[in-house]
Enzyme design. Sequence first.
Site, PDB file in Angstrom:
ATOM      1  N   SER A 109      11.701   8.718  18.207  1.00  0.00           N
ATOM      2  CA  SER A 109      12.417   9.343  17.265  1.00  0.00           C
ATOM      3  C   SER A 109      13.759   9.972  18.002  1.00  0.00           C
ATOM      4  O   SER A 109      14.443   9.206  18.213  1.00  0.00           O
ATOM      5  CB  SER A 109      11.468  10.740  16.899  1.00  0.00           C
ATOM      6  OG  SER A 109      12.042  11.381  15.656  1.00  0.00           O
ATOM      7  N   GLU A 208      12.904   1.871  12.931  1.00  0.00           N
ATOM      8  CA  GLU A 208      11.816   2.622  12.066  1.00  0.00           C
ATOM      9  C   GLU A 208      12.416   4.211  11.753  1.00  0.00           C
ATOM     10  O   GLU A 208      13.590   4.613  12.179  1.00  0.00           O
ATOM     11  CB  GLU A 208      10.693   3.015  13.125  1.00  0.00           C
ATOM     12  CG  GLU A 208      10.781   3.853  14.406  1.00  0.00           C
ATOM     13  CD  GLU A 208      11.136   5.329  14.119  1.00  0.00           C
ATOM     14  OE1 GLU A 208      10.368   5.687  13.309  1.00  0.00           O
ATOM     15  OE2 GLU A 208      11.743   5.971  14.913  1.00  0.00           O
ATOM     16  N   HIS A 277       6.463   6.654  13.127  1.00  0.00           N
ATOM     17  CA  HIS A 277       5.764   7.897  12.906  1.00  0.00           C
ATOM     18  C   HIS A 277       4.654   7.806  12.234  1.00  0.00           C
ATOM     19  O   HIS A 277       4.193   8.702  11.308  1.00  0.00           O
ATOM     20  CB  HIS A 277       7.211   8.670  12.280  1.00  0.00           C
ATOM     21  CG  HIS A 277       8.139   9.182  12.875  1.00  0.00           C
ATOM     22  ND1 HIS A 277       9.391   8.405  13.186  1.00  0.00           N
ATOM     23  CD2 HIS A 277       8.487  10.456  13.284  1.00  0.00           C
ATOM     24  CE1 HIS A 277      10.105   8.907  14.009  1.00  0.00           C
ATOM     25  NE2 HIS A 277       9.738  10.346  14.227  1.00  0.00           N
TER      26      HIS A 277
END
Length: 306
Positions: A109, A208, A277
């Site tokens: 992330s 992502e 995620h």
Amino acid sequence: MVRAGRLVEGDLVVLLSPSGASEPGRVAGTVAALEGWGLRVRLGEHAGGRHLFFAGTDDQRLADLNAALRDPEVRGVFCLRGGYGMQRIVDRVDFAAVRDDPKVVIGFSDITALHVALWREAGLVTVHGPTAGQFERGPGSLTVRAARRAVTTSEPVTVVADDGELTHGVRVEGVAEGKLLGGNLAMLATTVGTRHALDTDGAILLLEDVDEEPYRVDRMLVHLRRAGWLDGVRGIALGQFTNCVGGNPSYPPVADVLRDQLTALGVPVLGGLPIGHGDEQVAVGLGVSARLDTEAGTLVAGPAVT
């Protein structure tokens, strides 16, 4: 390419929060999981702190990270969460310490900003893998088992496309080989124009994201394309685009946006990879040699550690 040594029983790892603040319960769960692997665990001084959006001030979070990178006893750095904040401190990371003593670094992330900086500055292979929240899933979960494998074994990782993933239908047939680079799309887009912008020529680009509306995903992909990032890629590995839904009911599904932007590149594209995620994720090395095979539905990534 530089790879750290694999973690073995008795090694010391440090848990840090270089971005957002972490909940105490999640920190405890991560400590328990890593101690269950036979590792010794130390918390960064400000790992449980809080300042504005962050786990401490910029100087405090940077001090924790650099202290871990400089300590010869420390063999691994585990990031407790993403959130926001890594880019505020990344230019002051002690990259000389990384070059002198490579360590295992794992997170995802917002930690993408650290991954790309370590690759650009030190050629360090890092691990795109779970943060503290994901370790709560338990030692038997795919997420925790894959993370353990990635940091404790010198074996390739095979990620199999899952037809239950939102991006599974985004595919362009073919086989591609190259360095696996990338991570969180939003973080990659914000590195454009900085000294840590990736050179994706000849790479397999992993993408992502989470909580981004489809038009924002489109905008970021257009940004990467206009910046030349997609010109020389050999393949696209699509991970999870979690909760990327539009507030406007007329907006297309995010899979349609990804298909529109990526299938015209003329390179293999494989969606449906459980990386990101989602409910479970597979940890993979960034900077490793990889092979994308759309017929087999697999991404095979080289080992992240030696």
